[in-house]
Design a protein around this motif. Structure first.
Motif, short mmCIF file in Angstrom:
data_model
loop_
_atom_site.label_atom_id
_atom_site.label_comp_id
_atom_site.label_asym_id
_atom_site.label_seq_id
_atom_site.Cartn_x
_atom_site.Cartn_y
_atom_site.Cartn_z
N TYR A 1 3.59 -3.71 11.54
CA TYR A 1 4.45 -3.96 9.42
C TYR A 1 3.66 -2.72 9.27
O TYR A 1 3.87 -2.24 7.91
N HIS A 2 2.13 -2.15 10.14
CA HIS A 2 1.23 -0.83 9.08
C HIS A 2 2.48 1.14 8.45
O HIS A 2 2.49 1.05 7.82
N TYR A 3 2.75 0.79 10.02
CA TYR A 3 4.16 2.00 9.73
C TYR A 3 5.29 1.56 8.81
O TYR A 3 5.56 1.78 8.01
N ASN B 1 -1.97 9.44 2.63
CA ASN B 1 -2.97 9.25 3.47
C ASN B 1 -2.38 8.75 4.95
O ASN B 1 -3.40 9.07 6.06
N HIS B 2 -1.69 8.66 5.50
CA HIS B 2 -1.48 7.43 6.14
C HIS B 2 -0.18 8.40 7.09
O HIS B 2 -0.32 8.64 8.05
N ILE B 3 0.54 9.50 6.64
CA ILE B 3 0.78 10.11 7.79
C ILE B 3 0.22 10.66 8.58
O ILE B 3 0.12 11.25 9.43
N GLY C 1 -10.11 1.03 1.28
CA GLY C 1 -10.25 2.39 0.85
C GLY C 1 -10.20 3.37 2.43
O GLY C 1 -9.14 2.30 3.33
N TRP C 2 -10.49 4.59 2.12
CA TRP C 2 -10.61 4.80 3.50
C TRP C 2 -11.28 5.68 4.10
O TRP C 2 -12.66 5.99 3.45
N VAL C 3 -12.39 6.61 5.54
CA VAL C 3 -13.45 7.07 5.28
C VAL C 3 -13.01 7.95 6.42
O VAL C 3 -12.21 8.03 6.63
N LEU D 1 -9.68 7.12 8.96
CA LEU D 1 -10.00 5.96 9.56
C LEU D 1 -9.08 5.18 8.55
O LEU D 1 -9.90 4.76 7.12
N ASP D 2 -8.75 3.84 8.32
CA ASP D 2 -7.61 3.83 7.16
C ASP D 2 -8.78 1.60 7.52
O ASP D 2 -8.69 1.26 8.09
N VAL D 3 -8.81 1.65 6.21
CA VAL D 3 -10.16 0.12 5.90
C VAL D 3 -9.42 -0.57 5.14
O VAL D 3 -9.72 -1.08 4.32
N GLU E 1 -7.40 -4.04 4.57
CA GLU E 1 -6.85 -4.88 5.76
C GLU E 1 -6.31 -5.01 5.97
O GLU E 1 -5.99 -5.17 7.74
N HIS E 2 -4.76 -4.79 5.66
CA HIS E 2 -3.43 -4.25 5.90
C HIS E 2 -3.57 -3.83 7.79
O HIS E 2 -2.95 -3.68 8.54
N ALA E 3 -4.33 -2.09 7.68
CA ALA E 3 -4.56 -2.13 8.83
C ALA E 3 -5.20 -2.40 10.40
O ALA E 3 -5.13 -2.25 11.74
#
Ligand SMILES: [Fe+2]
Length: 197
Positions: free
Chosen positions: A31-33, A78-80, A127-129, A161-163, A165-167
């Protein structure tokens, strides 16, 4: 001069979708990728057509765009970056110059882990950290909202790190702190060290 429209592409992962389990399941990766990232890239390619962004590299769009084009470009970037930070057989601790810089800035690697996971857990909403370096190679932990990226504030991201919820919702439901601690175990510090150089 002939101009070329750039069609942004899905990144090739250097591991299989099931190879990050049990910390990140194959279903989450599908799902995420396979869906979330693919949608950001598809949206971006559609939105930039006919605009000044259609010939720009992704990073330049992130630095210059606003609104929906920024959101989709930054989420793609960000995801890549996030997926490229993870590995099935990661180097589990940083050494060398990065290891020394972490000890100077945070006291210890364990202290960095605690502070970064706390900062991620505390983000309100999505968000992201990030762990970033500035132009003097000083390290900092940076929480961001939505699609925001510390590059836009002159910092160089070293890891994220992906914050959203879908992550983590498939694997951890609402237990964000556990999800971030699990993802932390998949960070390949060899890759982070190379980014610090
Ligand atoms: Fe995500």
């Amino acid at each position: 001069m002939q101009s070329t429209i750039i069609t942004h592409q899905m990144p090739t992962l250097h591991y299989g979708l099931g190879d990050l389990a049990p910390q990140i399941s194959e279903e989450t990766m599908r799902y995420h990728y396979g869906k979330h990232l693919a949608t950001y890239i598809d949206n971006l390619n559609a939105l930039i057509l006919g605009t000044k962004f259609e010939m720009m590299p992704l990073e330049e769009i992130v630095r210059r765009a606003e609104g929906a084009i920024f959101n989709n470009a930054a989420q793609a970037w960000n995801h890549i970056f996030y997926f490229a930070t993870l590995a099935p057989n990661p180097k589990s601790t940083p050494t060398g110059v990065l290891g020394g810089a972490i000890n100077r800035e945070f006291g210890s690697f364990e202290s960095l882990r605690t502070l970064l996971l706390q900062a991620g857990t505390a983000i309100f909403g999505s968000g992201w950290v990030w762990l970033c370096k500035d132009k003097h190679s000083r390290l900092s932990i940076v929480p961001t909202q939505g699609a925001d990226n510390p590059m836009c504030d002159g910092l160089t991201p070293l890891l994220t790190l992906d914050v959203w919820e879908h992550a983590y919702y498939i694997d951890f439901r609402n237990r964000r702190a556990e999800a971030l601690a699990a993802a932390w175990e998949r960070i390949d510090w060899r890759i982070v060290e190379e980014r610090f150089r």
